[in-house]
Scaffold this motif. Structure first.
Motif, PDB file in Angstrom:
ATOM      1  N   UNK A 120      35.696  50.683  31.715  1.00  0.00           N
ATOM      2  CA  UNK A 120      34.823  49.290  30.499  1.00  0.00           C
ATOM      3  C   UNK A 120      34.298  50.120  29.155  1.00  0.00           C
ATOM      4  N   UNK A 121      33.301  50.766  29.208  1.00  0.00           N
ATOM      5  CA  UNK A 121      33.649  51.450  27.811  1.00  0.00           C
ATOM      6  C   UNK A 121      33.911  52.170  27.282  1.00  0.00           C
ATOM      7  N   UNK A 122      35.434  53.065  28.500  1.00  0.00           N
ATOM      8  CA  UNK A 122      36.642  53.758  27.434  1.00  0.00           C
ATOM      9  C   UNK A 122      37.006  52.452  26.254  1.00  0.00           C
ATOM     10  N   UNK A 123      37.472  51.454  27.284  1.00  0.00           N
ATOM     11  CA  UNK A 123      38.193  50.725  25.557  1.00  0.00           C
ATOM     12  C   UNK A 123      37.452  50.144  25.202  1.00  0.00           C
ATOM     13  N   UNK A 124      36.003  49.705  25.269  1.00  0.00           N
ATOM     14  CA  UNK A 124      35.206  48.748  24.766  1.00  0.00           C
ATOM     15  C   UNK A 124      35.476  50.171  22.626  1.00  0.00           C
ATOM     16  N   UNK A 125      35.340  51.138  23.652  1.00  0.00           N
ATOM     17  CA  UNK A 125      34.568  52.022  22.272  1.00  0.00           C
ATOM     18  C   UNK A 125      35.921  53.043  21.665  1.00  0.00           C
ATOM     19  N   UNK A 126      37.950  51.981  21.657  1.00  0.00           N
ATOM     20  CA  UNK A 126      39.044  52.498  20.798  1.00  0.00           C
ATOM     21  C   UNK A 126      39.512  53.712  22.082  1.00  0.00           C
ATOM     22  N   UNK A 127      39.232  54.034  22.641  1.00  0.00           N
ATOM     23  CA  UNK A 127      39.992  55.876  23.805  1.00  0.00           C
ATOM     24  C   UNK A 127      40.563  55.346  23.831  1.00  0.00           C
ATOM     25  N   UNK A 128      41.460  54.330  24.199  1.00  0.00           N
ATOM     26  CA  UNK A 128      42.540  53.888  24.938  1.00  0.00           C
ATOM     27  C   UNK A 128      43.790  54.468  24.108  1.00  0.00           C
ATOM     28  N   UNK A 129      43.388  53.760  22.843  1.00  0.00           N
ATOM     29  CA  UNK A 129      45.084  54.392  22.482  1.00  0.00           C
ATOM     30  C   UNK A 129      45.229  55.988  22.314  1.00  0.00           C
ATOM     31  N   UNK A 130      44.136  57.176  22.742  1.00  0.00           N
ATOM     32  CA  UNK A 130      44.479  57.936  22.344  1.00  0.00           C
ATOM     33  C   UNK A 130      43.562  58.813  23.171  1.00  0.00           C
ATOM     34  N   UNK A 131      43.071  57.945  24.349  1.00  0.00           N
ATOM     35  CA  UNK A 131      42.818  59.573  25.346  1.00  0.00           C
ATOM     36  C   UNK A 131      42.923  58.865  27.296  1.00  0.00           C
ATOM     37  N   UNK A 132      43.331  59.814  28.289  1.00  0.00           N
ATOM     38  CA  UNK A 132      43.553  59.016  29.141  1.00  0.00           C
ATOM     39  C   UNK A 132      42.224  58.956  30.583  1.00  0.00           C
ATOM     40  N   UNK A 133      41.537  58.365  30.237  1.00  0.00           N
ATOM     41  CA  UNK A 133      40.788  57.937  31.194  1.00  0.00           C
ATOM     42  C   UNK A 133      40.444  59.103  32.448  1.00  0.00           C
ATOM     43  N   UNK A 134      39.701  60.040  32.859  1.00  0.00           N
ATOM     44  CA  UNK A 134      39.773  60.167  34.068  1.00  0.00           C
ATOM     45  C   UNK A 134      39.907  59.509  35.327  1.00  0.00           C
ATOM     46  N   UNK A 135      40.520  60.478  36.496  1.00  0.00           N
ATOM     47  CA  UNK A 135      41.118  59.260  37.694  1.00  0.00           C
ATOM     48  C   UNK A 135      39.627  59.597  38.829  1.00  0.00           C
ATOM     49  N   UNK A 136      40.472  58.061  38.922  1.00  0.00           N
ATOM     50  CA  UNK A 136      39.271  57.905  40.428  1.00  0.00           C
ATOM     51  C   UNK A 136      39.454  57.942  41.708  1.00  0.00           C
ATOM     52  N   UNK A 137      38.399  57.001  42.684  1.00  0.00           N
ATOM     53  CA  UNK A 137      38.717  58.075  43.668  1.00  0.00           C
ATOM     54  C   UNK A 137      38.791  56.682  44.948  1.00  0.00           C
ATOM     55  N   UNK A 138      39.551  56.757  45.936  1.00  0.00           N
ATOM     56  CA  UNK A 138      39.520  55.398  45.893  1.00  0.00           C
ATOM     57  C   UNK A 138      38.731  55.151  47.439  1.00  0.00           C
TER      58      UNK A 138
END
Length: 302
Positions: A120-138
């Motif tokens: 959620x912070x990743x999207x709100x901080x405007x990072x989605x267009x230029x970065x890749x989120x770290x992987x999560x775990x099932x």
């Protein structure tokens, strides 16, 4: 006819105050500058919370007290022996918090493993267009270790089983009717699970139960979830473990000091922080208020 009086010995939520004020006069009472409790004769009901509790000194200051009404499930900060010796009843609200607290434990498992807050912070901080989120775990297929298989722990275990998780547990003793494997020692439990979930009572017997040794056993892929009491975790050890990668992350709804918790927790992206929020639902608040109203109404002259 004049209203009875309820002595409010700690701040309580507005919804509870408003509900009780309809039938009783609420009178706030706090410790004196020297830490003692000023005496108040004639008071038959005192209202507190699990976090604030009620000590023997308070009971001594209220010689006519008949009931301590406590918002919350925990009684570890109420001197029950002193209350019993003085013939003071104690009413708390344990059963109504079970469902929502167990729900919240599951929510924190998902929030930490799937990086819900971090994303959620990743999207709100405007990072989605230029970065890749770290992987999560099932979550499905993982193992959860529950510390304290009481009402909340048992309910969380059933929910976790429904999510295709394996459940192990520990506590003072095995429960013959529990359909889960019992592990006697908490460090051994931590070493065998992906999520270590604290649902045990607070108090001296569980103080700093999760220490550096347990965190090391939980390991670099393990996550700690605390929906019990802040006292059950050695917070400096947890902060160190989060900082050096000893564990993968944590989901914390309770802290050793609230609301002034250790600001070091704010520096970690791998921690989900909540404001002691597990039981704050419309349904639970309604039930808590109803129970406390009924308990106070049952005190003659209260």
């Amino acid at each position: 006819m004049s209203k009875g009086t309820v002595l409010v010995v700690t701040p309580v939520p507005k919804d509870l105050r408003d509900a009780l004020a309809a039938d009783w006069e609420l009178r706030d009472h706090r410790r004196a500058d020297d830490g003692g409790w000023p005496p108040v004769p004639g008071i038959r009901v005192a209202l507190t919370t699990s976090m604030a509790g009620a000590d023997a000194a308070l009971m001594d200051a209220l010689p006519d007290l008949k009931l301590i009404a406590c918002q919350g499930a925990g009684l570890d900060r109420i001197d029950l022996a002193a209350a019993a010796a003085r013939g003071i009843a104690v009413a708390n609200t344990p059963d109504v918090v079970t469902e929502d607290t167990a729900d919240f434990g599951i929510a924190l498992i998902y929030a930490t493993a799937r990086n819900v807050v971090r994303a959620d912070r990743f999207v709100r901080d405007g990072r989605w267009a230029s970065e890749r989120m770290v992987l999560s775990h099932r979550v499905a297929g993982k193992t959860v270790g529950i510390v304290g298989l009481g009402q909340i722990g048992s309910r969380l275990a059933r929910k976790a089983t429904g999510l295709e998780m394996t459940v192990l547990y520990t506590g003072p003793r095995a429960k013959p009717d529990a359909p889960y494997e019992y592990v006697a020692e908490i460090a051994e439990l931590a070493a065998r699970v992906d999520f270590l979930v604290m649902t045990c009572p607070g108090g001296p017997a569980t103080e700093k139960l999760v220490d550096a040794r347990v965190l090391a056993a939980l390991g670099p892929t393990g996550i700690l979830i605390n929906i019990a009491r802040g006292s059950v975790v050695d917070e400096p050890a947890l902060i160190a473990a989060l900082g050096n990668g000893t564990i993968a992350g944590a989901g914390l709804d309770v802290f050793a000091s609230e609301p002034a918790f250790d600001p070091a927790f704010l520096t970690f992206d791998n921690v989900v922080l909540q404001p002691h929020y597990a039981t704050l639902t419309v349904e639970t608040r309604r039930a808590i208020i109803g129970l406390l109203r009924d308990a106070i109404a049952g005190v003659p002259g209260g």
